[in-house]
Scaffold this active site. Structure first.
Site, PDB file in Angstrom:
ATOM      1  N   GLU A   1       1.094   5.683   0.181  1.00 16.14           N
ATOM      2  CA  GLU A   1       0.514   7.004   0.388  1.00 16.14           C
ATOM      3  C   GLU A   1       1.256   7.955  -0.543  1.00 16.14           C
ATOM      4  O   GLU A   1       2.477   7.820  -0.725  1.00 16.14           O
ATOM      5  CB  GLU A   1       0.642   7.454   1.845  1.00 16.14           C
ATOM      6  CG  GLU A   1      -0.025   6.536   2.852  1.00 16.14           C
ATOM      7  CD  GLU A   1      -1.501   6.316   2.598  1.00 16.14           C
ATOM      8  OE1 GLU A   1      -2.161   7.237   2.056  1.00 16.14           O
ATOM      9  OE2 GLU A   1      -2.003   5.231   2.935  1.00 16.14           O
TER      10      GLU A   1
ATOM     11  N   ASP B   1       0.860  -1.177   0.000  1.00 18.01           N
ATOM     12  CA  ASP B   1       0.000   0.000   0.000  1.00 18.01           C
ATOM     13  C   ASP B   1       0.896   1.226   0.000  1.00 18.01           C
ATOM     14  O   ASP B   1       1.973   1.234   0.629  1.00 18.01           O
ATOM     15  CB  ASP B   1      -0.927   0.023   1.220  1.00 18.01           C
ATOM     16  CG  ASP B   1      -1.931   1.161   1.147  1.00 18.01           C
ATOM     17  OD1 ASP B   1      -2.979   0.981   0.491  1.00 18.01           O
ATOM     18  OD2 ASP B   1      -1.668   2.223   1.728  1.00 18.01           O
TER      19      ASP B   1
ATOM     20  N   ASP C   1      -2.773  -0.034   6.354  1.00 24.13           N
ATOM     21  CA  ASP C   1      -3.667  -0.430   5.273  1.00 24.13           C
ATOM     22  C   ASP C   1      -3.216  -1.742   4.639  1.00 24.13           C
ATOM     23  O   ASP C   1      -4.047  -2.560   4.226  1.00 24.13           O
ATOM     24  CB  ASP C   1      -3.721   0.664   4.209  1.00 24.13           C
ATOM     25  CG  ASP C   1      -4.509   1.879   4.678  1.00 24.13           C
ATOM     26  OD1 ASP C   1      -4.936   1.895   5.847  1.00 24.13           O
ATOM     27  OD2 ASP C   1      -4.697   2.821   3.877  1.00 24.13           O
TER      28      ASP C   1
ATOM     29  N   HIS D   1      -5.409   5.127   6.278  1.00 24.56           N
ATOM     30  CA  HIS D   1      -4.651   5.923   5.317  1.00 24.56           C
ATOM     31  C   HIS D   1      -3.197   6.070   5.720  1.00 24.56           C
ATOM     32  O   HIS D   1      -2.562   7.082   5.408  1.00 24.56           O
ATOM     33  CB  HIS D   1      -5.289   7.302   5.119  1.00 24.56           C
ATOM     34  CG  HIS D   1      -6.612   7.250   4.414  1.00 24.56           C
ATOM     35  ND1 HIS D   1      -6.749   6.869   3.102  1.00 24.56           N
ATOM     36  CD2 HIS D   1      -7.857   7.517   4.861  1.00 24.56           C
ATOM     37  CE1 HIS D   1      -8.019   6.910   2.759  1.00 24.56           C
ATOM     38  NE2 HIS D   1      -8.720   7.294   3.803  1.00 24.56           N
TER      39      HIS D   1
END
Length: 616
Positions: free
Chosen positions: A46, A44, A190, A185
């Site tokens: 960001e 994952d 995540d 987030h």
């Protein structure tokens, strides 16, 4: 020696019987890679935005699992090289100060690629995360490994129904599968939640008989057998630009579309690339596909628009009901007022629009009322109105109270004239006080009020700009346009009063001027008054976009093609800033629907319908 029975003869040596080596046929399950032996790396990211073209990675989190056991974790912040936008900091909790001391992506990628070596990558909405990683590798000279990937969002759509979850977002699936970590987030959290979701989805694979990696990846790409059997509908569809129409059991139009390559586009409806539920349902009903070749993309787009408006196919959503468009009308009466209507009637006032929805129309009306003290009551007021009671707006100074006789027709007329002038050629007098108020609200730190008013002004200006540009084109009796076809020739279009009335081609080696007489002689003659538009607003806008494409040439024109001066030109910078602000408020460009979808027939084989039944 008597003949042997069986596949192999018995061997004898000194009376002893030696059994031959055993041969066992492998099962189908053994031909693939068992899921229990596959190493998955759930990743994952960001980022600072929604596209790798203009955004960068700020955090990478990954979890390596095999056979339900966690083998390792990877997590690091990444310095994106730019400031982290405030809205990203609010969403993720990652600030510029946090990533300032973090390594850059070129230092992080080797470690991550080593961590994920030989594993199958897993991500929720994989195109987003893997797209950023591929772009980062390409930008820094690293080879992207040819690894398989699994998208848990797509897998969830296949295995879950709307009775179980309303959509397939990670935040929805996490509580459904009771994940040990809640998505927040942040990359590693995540990724951990996605691991639990992946294992929860794997439990749904047993009843389907899916035990190998090959079957798992095939599950997300499989095609409904009924849809596969209809591939023959594309056999007679030609290549080239045009319009295609899927027709149902009664030969009724089900869906109308357009493409620059008709055959390739129609064939795509019978492949795994098309996963939209309503389109899957439409293909199941279709009995034939009608192809309408066109000279070029503009003719195809216009014919598609007209067919959708005429037949209103049930599976088309865009432009099915052009008559439902909303307009802002300044009425034609002694004391004009604004009203929102669905029909444009020549001579019935000044019309601004169309607006895409009621919210936009209301926003534009509110902006006008903020700038002008137009009356907002709905009653018709005569020129000699007296004796009525003034409303609250009059007490607030936002209306001159013509209903009481306090304002005459002559005093009211200049107010309405400001709106007429804004729509026709110059919105500065209407917009200037609104922008001053935006600045004043911002200076008073009333930022939310300033943003609301700013957005209203932007809606109003965009509507004025669109109206002025389309009106200028709709007034031209005739013009001929040419665009390069990419092969040395030209695409030709004849437009009369905003309506496409003729389309053709001048191939390489052919004179454009020599082709025009035949094209003009066969062009349609629009009906209706010569001073009124001959096409819908949507069609005229398609023509205008074609004109504004780089490379388009104006071959000949009858009349004048010009926009009013000053128009909305002085506000181009303001509108650009508003658009940039809107993009920042919605940074993630991947807006694909994560709702559950109907699954192909063979996905549900062997599963009780009551448990895994799908709902349209």
């Amino acid at each position: 020696m008597p003949p042997s029975t069986g596949l192999f003869p018995a061997s004898r040596a000194g009376g002893a019987v030696f059994d031959p080596p055993g041969y066992v046929q492998a099962t189908i399950e053994e031909l693939g890679t068992p899921l229990s032996t596959v190493t998955f790396v759930v990743v994952d990211l960001e980022t600072t935005g929604g596209s790798p073209n203009d955004s960068a990675i700020t955090e990478i989190g990954a979890v390596k699992v095999r056979g339900g056991e966690v083998l390792g974790e990877f997590q690091t912040l990444v310095d994106p090289g730019t400031e982290v936008p405030p809205y990203i900091s609010v969403l993720t909790g990652i600030t510029t100060a946090m990533v300032r001391a973090a390594p850059r992506i070129d230092a992080v990628l080797p470690a991550f690629l080593e961590f994920a070596r030989g594993a199958v990558l897993v991500a929720h909405n994989a195109p987003f995360d893997i797209g950023f990683l591929k772009a980062a590798c390409a930008a820094n000279g690293f080879a992207w490994p040819p690894a398989a990937s699994v998208d848990t969002a797509v897998l969830a759509r296949r295995l879950l129904t709307r009775d179980e979850v309303p959509n397939c977002k990670l935040a929805t699936l996490a509580p459904f599968f009771s994940t040990s970590t809640q998505p927040c987030h942040r990359a590693l959290a995540d990724a951990r939640a996605t691991v639990d979701v992946l294992h929860g989805l794997f439990e749904r694979l047993g009843p389907l008989g899916i035990t190998s990696l090959e079957e798992l990846t095939g599950l997300t790409r499989q095609v409904d057998p009924e849809r596969r059997r209809k591939r023959h509908l594309a056999d007679d569809v030609p290549h080239g630009p045009g319009v295609y129409v899927f027709r149902g059991p009664k030969d009724e139009p089900l869906y109308v579309g357009t493409s620059n390559d008709l055959r390739s586009r129609v064939r795509s409806y019978f492949t795994s690339g098309e996963q939209r539920h309503r389109i899957t349902e439409m293909v199941g009903l279709a009995k034939r596909v009608e192809a309408l070749p066109c000279a070029h993309d503009l003719e195809a787009a216009v014919r598609e628009l007209r067919l959708i408006a005429e037949h209103k196919p049930r599976y088309n959503r865009r432009s099915r009901f052009p008559e439902r468009a909303l307009w802002l009308r300044l009425t034609e009466e002694p004391f004009p007022r604004l009203s929102i209507v669905r029909r444009v009637r020549p001579g019935a006032g000044v019309f601004l629009g169309p607006f895409p929805d009621r919210r936009a129309a209301d926003a534009a009306a509110a902006a006008v009322h903020d700038a002008l003290p137009l009356r907002q009551c709905t009653a018709r007021i005569s020129a000699r109105a007296t004796g009525n009671t003034a409303c609250a707006l009059a007490g607030m100074g936002r209306c001159g109270a013509p209903c009481t006789g306090a304002q005459t027709v002559e005093e009211y007329a200049p107010i309405a004239e400001v709106f007429r002038a804004a729509v026709a050629f110059d919105p500065r007098e209407l917009v200037a006080p609104l922008l001053r108020r935006v600045d004043r609200l911002a200076a008073e730190e009333r930022y939310e009020d300033a943003a609301v008013l700013r957005d209203r002004v932007a809606v109003l200006l965009r509507a004025v700009r669109r109206r002025q540009r389309l009106e200028s084109l709709a007034r031209v009796p005739e013009l001929v346009l040419a665009r390069p076809d990419g092969d040395g020739g030209w695409h030709l279009s004849v437009v009369r009063r905003g309506r496409l009335v003729g389309a053709g081609n001048a191939p390489r080696g052919t004179s454009v001027r020599g082709t025009l007489p035949g094209l003009l002689s066969t062009a349609e003659t629009p009906i209706g008054p010569a001073d009124e538009p001959a096409a819908s607003v949507d069609e005229t806008e398609l023509v205008l976009r074609w004109i504004e494409k780089p490379g388009t040439r104006l071959v000949q024109v009858e009349g004048t093609l010009a926009c009013p001066v000053p128009g909305t030109g002085p506000f181009n910078g303001f509108l650009a800033r508003v658009e940039a602000s809107r993009a920042e408020r919605n940074p993630f460009a991947d807006d694909r629907s994560l709702s559950t979808r109907a699954r192909p027939e063979r996905v549900t084989a062997g599963v009780a319908p009551a448990r895994l039944g799908s709902r349209a």
